[in-house]
Write a protein that holds these residues in place. Structure first.
Motif, PDB file in Angstrom:
ATOM      1  N   ARG A  84       0.858  -1.276   0.018  1.00 47.52           N
ATOM      2  CA  ARG A  84      -0.158   0.084   0.217  1.00 47.52           C
ATOM      3  C   ARG A  84       0.942   1.237   0.020  1.00 47.52           C
ATOM      4  O   ARG A  84       1.766   1.310   0.745  1.00 47.52           O
ATOM      5  CB  ARG A  84      -1.026  -0.097   1.222  1.00 47.52           C
ATOM      6  N   PHE A  85       0.572   2.154  -0.710  1.00 44.62           N
ATOM      7  CA  PHE A  85       1.374   3.514  -0.869  1.00 44.62           C
ATOM      8  C   PHE A  85       0.280   4.709  -0.858  1.00 44.62           C
ATOM      9  O   PHE A  85      -0.892   4.416  -1.484  1.00 44.62           O
ATOM     10  CB  PHE A  85       2.302   3.314  -2.083  1.00 44.62           C
ATOM     11  N   LEU A 131       2.817   2.746   2.935  1.00 41.43           N
ATOM     12  CA  LEU A 131       2.194   2.629   3.988  1.00 41.43           C
ATOM     13  C   LEU A 131       2.119   1.440   4.681  1.00 41.43           C
ATOM     14  O   LEU A 131       1.958   1.367   5.981  1.00 41.43           O
ATOM     15  CB  LEU A 131       0.744   3.029   3.522  1.00 41.43           C
ATOM     16  N   GLY A 132       2.407   0.277   3.977  1.00 38.40           N
ATOM     17  CA  GLY A 132       2.575  -0.845   4.530  1.00 38.40           C
ATOM     18  C   GLY A 132       2.496  -2.167   3.620  1.00 38.40           C
ATOM     19  O   GLY A 132       2.469  -1.874   2.256  1.00 38.40           O
ATOM     20  N   GLY A 188      -2.809   3.888  -3.370  1.00 31.68           N
ATOM     21  CA  GLY A 188      -2.607   3.048  -4.169  1.00 31.68           C
ATOM     22  C   GLY A 188      -2.278   1.752  -3.727  1.00 31.68           C
ATOM     23  O   GLY A 188      -1.972   1.490  -2.429  1.00 31.68           O
ATOM     24  N   VAL A 189      -2.388   0.562  -4.135  1.00 29.38           N
ATOM     25  CA  VAL A 189      -2.245  -0.843  -3.873  1.00 29.38           C
ATOM     26  C   VAL A 189      -1.347  -1.548  -5.044  1.00 29.38           C
ATOM     27  O   VAL A 189      -1.874  -1.515  -6.309  1.00 29.38           O
ATOM     28  CB  VAL A 189      -3.358  -1.567  -3.324  1.00 29.38           C
ATOM     29  N   HIS A 190      -0.290  -2.145  -5.000  1.00 27.34           N
ATOM     30  CA  HIS A 190       0.400  -2.987  -5.658  1.00 27.34           C
ATOM     31  C   HIS A 190       0.444  -4.248  -5.152  1.00 27.34           C
ATOM     32  O   HIS A 190       0.803  -4.596  -4.069  1.00 27.34           O
ATOM     33  CB  HIS A 190       1.733  -2.188  -5.965  1.00 27.34           C
ATOM     34  N   VAL A 191       0.073  -5.294  -6.290  1.00 27.32           N
ATOM     35  CA  VAL A 191       0.250  -6.760  -5.932  1.00 27.32           C
ATOM     36  C   VAL A 191       0.956  -7.458  -6.840  1.00 27.32           C
ATOM     37  O   VAL A 191       0.855  -7.400  -7.863  1.00 27.32           O
ATOM     38  CB  VAL A 191      -1.103  -7.389  -5.726  1.00 27.32           C
TER      39      VAL A 191
END
Length: 300
Positions: free
Chosen positions: A9-10, A226-227, A19-22
């Protein structure tokens, strides 16, 4: 944190965008191994649904699990598709093509006018036996899954959203961006980030590590991490669930499964685990017409 399967999470603070990256690698390979050999478009479709389910857990409040399920009518090339990610970071998914179908359609509108994508969030309730379930139904009225979900978020949350999904037979990757509510960020933040996002191709998304990708796209936006959460393949099947399924089928059908071998065998399609019950064990399931719980007609 080091994990090849990771949800990140950013924040892009100046633009007011989260945003979220996976990225899924070994877990995606495990899903493909258990599911059998999927054709190329089917592989891409299932991978995109799987990574989307994981992405959305980074956006939604989740204590249970989030699933994406494709519902189609007879005659559709895809008989079923299901992808799930839990709050604990376990993922699983499966797809089945219709008999006689060689692959999924490249344009999801070809699934038929009655096809639906169901997004379901299930969290524990105050009563553990009664979970809180929220479901949204989305019509596949665009060619690609990312376009369908972008329209869904724009309509349901009324927040501009961008989504890119990509999958091969080696990895599945997704990137999710959404404008923060309450007009956060500068005036042209969303326009500026959109222009940068539009330069991203699926091939680059698949091959570029997340830190390098954020730096390439958004280095002038000073992104903040963020995490991070590791992801892994995991299946929720259990002997107790199989017992409940057999009881839901009824005594006659459960005993019919033992004909020929004297043993009922149930295979979990997600993980390949086999559960075996002797005729005596089947008999014990129906003593005093005992039923443990309401259960689906297939192992989930």
């Amino acid at each position: 944190m080091t994990s090849s399967d990771l949800l990140t999470r950013f924040l892009l603070p100046q633009a007011g965008i989260r945003g979220v990256h996976v990225r899924l690698d070994p877990s995606w390979k495990t899903i493909l191994r258990h599911g059998g050999k999927y054709p190329p478009i089917g592989t891409s479709l299932l991978g995109e649904a799987t990574v989307a389910a994981a992405l959305f857990t980074g956006h939604a409040k989740l204590d249970g699990h989030l699933s994406i399920q494709l519902r189609t009518n007879p005659g559709s090339a895809v008989r079923s598709l299901f992808a799930e990610c839990t709050a604990a970071g376990t993922i699983r998914s499966i797809m089945r093509l219709a008999d006689g179908s060689s692959d999924a359609p490249s344009d999801l509108r070809e699934l038929g006018k009655d096809a639906l994508l169901a997004i379901t969030v299930e969290n524990p309730g105050l009563d553990p036996s009664v979970p809180q379930r929220y479901q949204s139904l989305v019509t596949p009225d665009a060619p690609h899954m990312n376009q369908i979900f972008e329209a869904y978020f724009k309509q349901s949350e009324q927040l501009p959203t961008r989504l890119l999904l990509a999958a091969s037979d080696q990895e599945a990757v997704g990137l999710f961006l959404q404008k923060l509510p309450d007009d956060a960020g500068d005036d042209d933040g969303w326009t500026r980030i959109n222009m940068l996002f539009d330069t991203l191709e699926k091939s680059e998304l698949l091959t570029t590590p997340m830190p390098a990708l954020l730096n390439r796209l958004f280095h002038e936006e000073n992104p903040e991490i963020l995490g991070e959460k590791p992801l892994r393949f995991g299946c929720s099947c259990s002997r107790e669930r199989v017992v409940a399924m057999l009881q839901a089928l009824g005594k006659d059908e459960a005993f019919a499964a033992t004909e020929g071998t004297g043993t009922a065998e149930v295979l979990c399609e997600f993980c390949g685990r086999q559960y075996r019950f002797s005729a005596t064990e089947i008999m014990g399931l129906f003593e005093n017409d005992k039923v443990l719980m309401n259960a689906p007609d297939r192992l989930q």
